[in-house]
Design a protein around this motif. Structure first.
Motif, PDB file in Angstrom:
ATOM      1  N   ILE A 105       0.978  -1.241   0.042  1.00 51.13           N
ATOM      2  CA  ILE A 105       0.006   0.237  -0.079  1.00 51.13           C
ATOM      3  C   ILE A 105       1.075   1.156   0.053  1.00 51.13           C
ATOM      4  O   ILE A 105       0.625   2.298  -0.674  1.00 51.13           O
ATOM      5  CB  ILE A 105      -1.003   0.013   1.185  1.00 51.13           C
ATOM      6  N   ILE A 106       2.055   1.295   0.633  1.00 43.45           N
ATOM      7  CA  ILE A 106       2.691   2.558   0.773  1.00 43.45           C
ATOM      8  C   ILE A 106       3.356   2.521  -0.585  1.00 43.45           C
ATOM      9  O   ILE A 106       3.494   3.831  -0.871  1.00 43.45           O
ATOM     10  CB  ILE A 106       4.045   2.185   2.107  1.00 43.45           C
ATOM     11  N   PHE A 107       3.899   1.399  -1.104  1.00 44.95           N
ATOM     12  CA  PHE A 107       4.555   1.495  -2.213  1.00 44.95           C
ATOM     13  C   PHE A 107       3.818   2.095  -3.528  1.00 44.95           C
ATOM     14  O   PHE A 107       3.985   2.784  -4.204  1.00 44.95           O
ATOM     15  CB  PHE A 107       5.234   0.046  -2.868  1.00 44.95           C
ATOM     16  N   TYR A 108       2.561   1.590  -3.508  1.00 41.78           N
ATOM     17  CA  TYR A 108       1.496   2.124  -4.173  1.00 41.78           C
ATOM     18  C   TYR A 108       1.269   3.508  -4.131  1.00 41.78           C
ATOM     19  O   TYR A 108       1.122   4.318  -5.480  1.00 41.78           O
ATOM     20  CB  TYR A 108       0.129   1.338  -4.411  1.00 41.78           C
ATOM     21  N   LEU A 109       1.113   4.069  -3.159  1.00 42.12           N
ATOM     22  CA  LEU A 109       0.737   5.551  -2.951  1.00 42.12           C
ATOM     23  C   LEU A 109       1.860   6.398  -3.079  1.00 42.12           C
ATOM     24  O   LEU A 109       1.821   7.574  -3.786  1.00 42.12           O
ATOM     25  CB  LEU A 109       0.343   5.621  -1.414  1.00 42.12           C
ATOM     26  N   VAL A 110       3.102   5.924  -2.660  1.00 44.04           N
ATOM     27  CA  VAL A 110       4.435   6.745  -2.925  1.00 44.04           C
ATOM     28  C   VAL A 110       5.196   6.650  -3.967  1.00 44.04           C
ATOM     29  O   VAL A 110       5.484   7.767  -4.801  1.00 44.04           O
ATOM     30  CB  VAL A 110       5.302   6.251  -1.720  1.00 44.04           C
ATOM     31  N   PHE A 112       4.304   4.036  -7.010  1.00 43.31           N
ATOM     32  CA  PHE A 112       3.519   3.508  -8.397  1.00 43.31           C
ATOM     33  C   PHE A 112       2.535   4.191  -8.958  1.00 43.31           C
ATOM     34  O   PHE A 112       2.794   4.653 -10.187  1.00 43.31           O
ATOM     35  CB  PHE A 112       2.593   1.991  -7.850  1.00 43.31           C
ATOM     36  N   PHE A 113       1.700   4.788  -8.238  1.00 40.48           N
ATOM     37  CA  PHE A 113       0.654   5.703  -8.730  1.00 40.48           C
ATOM     38  C   PHE A 113       1.180   7.059  -9.358  1.00 40.48           C
ATOM     39  O   PHE A 113       0.782   7.352 -10.244  1.00 40.48           O
ATOM     40  CB  PHE A 113      -0.567   5.989  -7.750  1.00 40.48           C
ATOM     41  N   PRO A 114       1.826   7.786  -8.557  1.00 37.18           N
ATOM     42  CA  PRO A 114       2.602   8.927  -9.210  1.00 37.18           C
ATOM     43  C   PRO A 114       3.228   8.689 -10.408  1.00 37.18           C
ATOM     44  O   PRO A 114       3.232   9.455 -11.305  1.00 37.18           O
ATOM     45  CB  PRO A 114       3.501   9.495  -8.039  1.00 37.18           C
ATOM     46  N   LEU A 115       4.192   7.597 -10.501  1.00 35.47           N
ATOM     47  CA  LEU A 115       4.950   7.466 -11.796  1.00 35.47           C
ATOM     48  C   LEU A 115       4.051   6.926 -12.724  1.00 35.47           C
ATOM     49  O   LEU A 115       4.211   7.158 -14.104  1.00 35.47           O
ATOM     50  CB  LEU A 115       6.016   6.417 -11.424  1.00 35.47           C
ATOM     51  N   VAL A 116       3.130   5.876 -12.731  1.00 33.28           N
ATOM     52  CA  VAL A 116       2.251   5.595 -13.600  1.00 33.28           C
ATOM     53  C   VAL A 116       1.242   6.577 -14.257  1.00 33.28           C
ATOM     54  O   VAL A 116       1.130   6.687 -15.397  1.00 33.28           O
ATOM     55  CB  VAL A 116       1.323   4.410 -13.096  1.00 33.28           C
TER      56      VAL A 116
END
Length: 183
Positions: A105-110, A112-116
């Motif tokens: 969850i931390i990875f996705y928020l910090v 994954f989502f910004p880069l993608v």
């Protein structure tokens, strides 16, 4: 349990969203996998024409790069779905399912989502510009001067699919944290 975490009837909820996205990722991966056959055929064609007939082509190299890139990019969402991306195994295996979900969850928020999201936005602009100008590969890159705008469209499509799959994985991890059990 809150109603938005339950599967009931035909209503769209978090679990059904994840299942729908997973089936889309699987369908795209199976469909794109057929490009491997086309890629192999054009490479064999090039080898035969070059070595037997001494007649190299100008289009095989560019097309093989484009096909490989399409296979690679469009397969990213499926790779995420099946958990085949690289992890630090010796650390990862020591975590409980709940702690793995929290880390994801931390990875996705910090990250994954910004880069993608940046790739979706930038890639969409890049592809749109290519379509507006009917862009072709410049002669200093290839003598074939093939249309490049369809290929440039693959980038935002692939990252959009990756984003949608990422949302599904994020939801799956949220459910693990909330319910305390792996899905």
């Amino acid at each position: 349990m809150p109603p938005y975490l339950r599967v009931e009837g035909r209503s769209m909820n978090l679990q059904s969203y994840s299942r729908i996205v997973a089936s889309i990722s699987e369908w795209v991966a199976k469909t794109v996998s057929w490009l491997l056959i086309l890629l192999a055929l054009i490479v064999v064609y090039e080898v035969v024409t070059r070595n037997i007939f001494n007649a190299a082509t100008v289009w095989v190299l560019a097309l093989s790069y484009q096909l490989y890139a399409a296979i690679f990019m469009l397969g990213a969402a499926y790779t995420l779905h099946v958990g085949a991306h690289i992890r630090i195994g010796f650390l990862w295996e020591r975590l409980s399912d709940r702690n793995k979900a929290i880390a994801e969850i931390i990875f996705y928020l910090v990250i994954f989502f910004p880069l993608v999201g940046a790739f979706v936005v930038t890639g969409t602009d890049w592809a749109w510009d290519a379509w507006k100008h009917w862009e072709v590969e410049p002669p200093e890159v290839t003598l074939w001067m093939e249309p490049i705008y369809p290929f440039k469209t693959i980038l935002p499509v692939a990252f959009y699919l990756l984003a949608v799959q990422g949302i599904a994985e994020f939801i799956r991890n949220l459910l693990v944290v909330i319910r305390g059990e792996a899905q």
